[in-house]
Scaffold this active site. Structure first.
Site, PDB file in Angstrom:
ATOM      1  N   SER A 122       8.732 -42.104  86.311  1.00 18.96           N
ATOM      2  CA  SER A 122       9.343 -42.256  87.629  1.00 18.96           C
ATOM      3  C   SER A 122      10.534 -41.335  87.853  1.00 18.96           C
ATOM      4  CB  SER A 122       9.767 -43.712  87.850  1.00 18.96           C
ATOM      5  OG  SER A 122      10.798 -44.071  86.964  1.00 18.96           O
ATOM      6  N   LYS A 159      16.576 -46.227  87.555  1.00 22.34           N
ATOM      7  CA  LYS A 159      16.432 -45.552  88.853  1.00 22.34           C
ATOM      8  C   LYS A 159      17.806 -45.173  89.384  1.00 22.34           C
ATOM      9  CE  LYS A 159      11.920 -46.521  89.666  1.00 22.34           C
ATOM     10  NZ  LYS A 159      11.709 -47.019  88.293  1.00 22.34           N
TER      11      LYS A 159
END
Lengths: 202, 202
Positions: A122, A159
């Site tokens: 990601s 993230k």
DNA sequence: TTTTATACTGTATAAATATATAGTATTTTT
DNA sequence: AAAAATACTATATATTTATACAGTATAAAA
């Protein structure tokens, strides 16, 4: 140990950062400047609170007389590597510790509490690859855009974090992945720490 | 490195002691008290001398603004960080060493001889960014596809290396950069080492 | 031989800094 | 419901501290 408030954590971080970056602790005024306070007494009272909680000690009558107590391993610190098991908890529980590595504490801007072994793709667009070790500084304090280790209700994820009121945005660096939106009124989410560096083995 | 005089060593010791004991550097007055000087200028001029010899740095205008440079900690393998000066030589010459950091030798697959501070964007597509520290194992032996530190006639560069007979191909990981073709019959090129890992500071 | 570096004393002061005091407001604990 | 802790603004000031300037003396380098 008593828990610190969000603001007290910020002040503590500020002190740590100053020592790591400049080599000496900050003044009240410098703390105010960094954290946006307008009165030196804002910093002063937070320092007194931290002193009362036995986190720091303040040398009376001397400038920059702040020192952080129980300063674990000033040199040659052994830092655990934690594997992100799918949907698992990235706690420092011994069963999750893959190994320990020695790092120079001065290597990164802030104290490294553990390394997180990256799973998934990601973040590849910003050069964070699978099996990279992200150096994590444990804190629940963050700025928008920080690389954060976030524990959501059913996952632990790495993230970019953005917060606005009750909305949390967890943004990946990969166009094939969708950002995660969390409404803190309905769901819980906790920032475990922020990424301060990275180690990759070829 | 220039040698320190007996008095300068005493002052340096005094600074180290203060940081270890109190957590912050001493003032001029404190140095004087500890070493028996009667004038603050005694400490001041010793500090200036130490600064000139690049042992410490002094933050102007701030109290206790002394920090000790190249603070290599006690244990572990100390590995130099080398900055790639444009068209310069990435040798271990002391003038190129930016600092030293301690790393766990078991961290990377092969022994790390130095870290190379990356300049330029030629490898960003494979997650190697500007100012990243690439762990380099000194060797002239390589396999095709290895990440290599190559000294060409007019540069030192970090690229993927491929060799076929007398032709050397240095391939970047950025579509905006062109591969470098070297014909070893006309030009010289030398492999200084291969990249075995990476450290990034946020 | 002259300059530069070392090694200080002594005095002075602008700026940096800790720290007290007086308030206001909110949240948490008792 | 009262007390204590948190989280500040705002102002003031004694003290700390860096730092410049003026000297003296000796040793090392150019």
């Amino acid at each position: 140990m008593k828990d610190l408030t969000a603001q007290q954590s910020k002040v503590l971080n500020c002190i740590e950062e100053s020592i790591n970056k400049t080599g000496f602790p900050p003044t009240r005024a410098e703390i105010c400047q960094k954290l946006g306070f307008k009165s030196p007494n804002a910093a002063e009272s937070h320092l007194r609170a931290l002193e009362k909680k036995d986190i720091i000690s303040i040398a009376g009558g001397s400038s920059r007389g702040i020192s952080i107590k129980n300063k674990k391993s000033s040199s040659g610190g052994s830092v655990p590597v934690i594997g992100l098991v799918a949907a698992g908890s990235a706690t420092l529980a011994s069963e999750n510790i893959e190994r320990e590595i020695n790092v120079d504490p001065s290597l990164f801007s802030r104290n490294v509490d553990y390394f997180l072994k990256v799973k998934g793709l990601s973040m590849i667009e910003d050069g964070i690859y699978e099996d990279d070790l992200v150096a994590v500084h444990k804190t629940n304090d963050f700025k928008n855009g920080d690389l954060a280790v976030v524990r959501t209700e059913d996952d632990v994820t790495l993230k970019y974090i953005f917060k606005e009121n009750h909305k949390l945005l967890l943004k990946p660096a990969n166009k094939d992945f969708d950002p995660i939106h969390i409404d803190l009124r309905n769901e819980s989410a906790e920032v475990e720490g922020i990424g301060v560096g990275l180690i990759r083995k070829n």
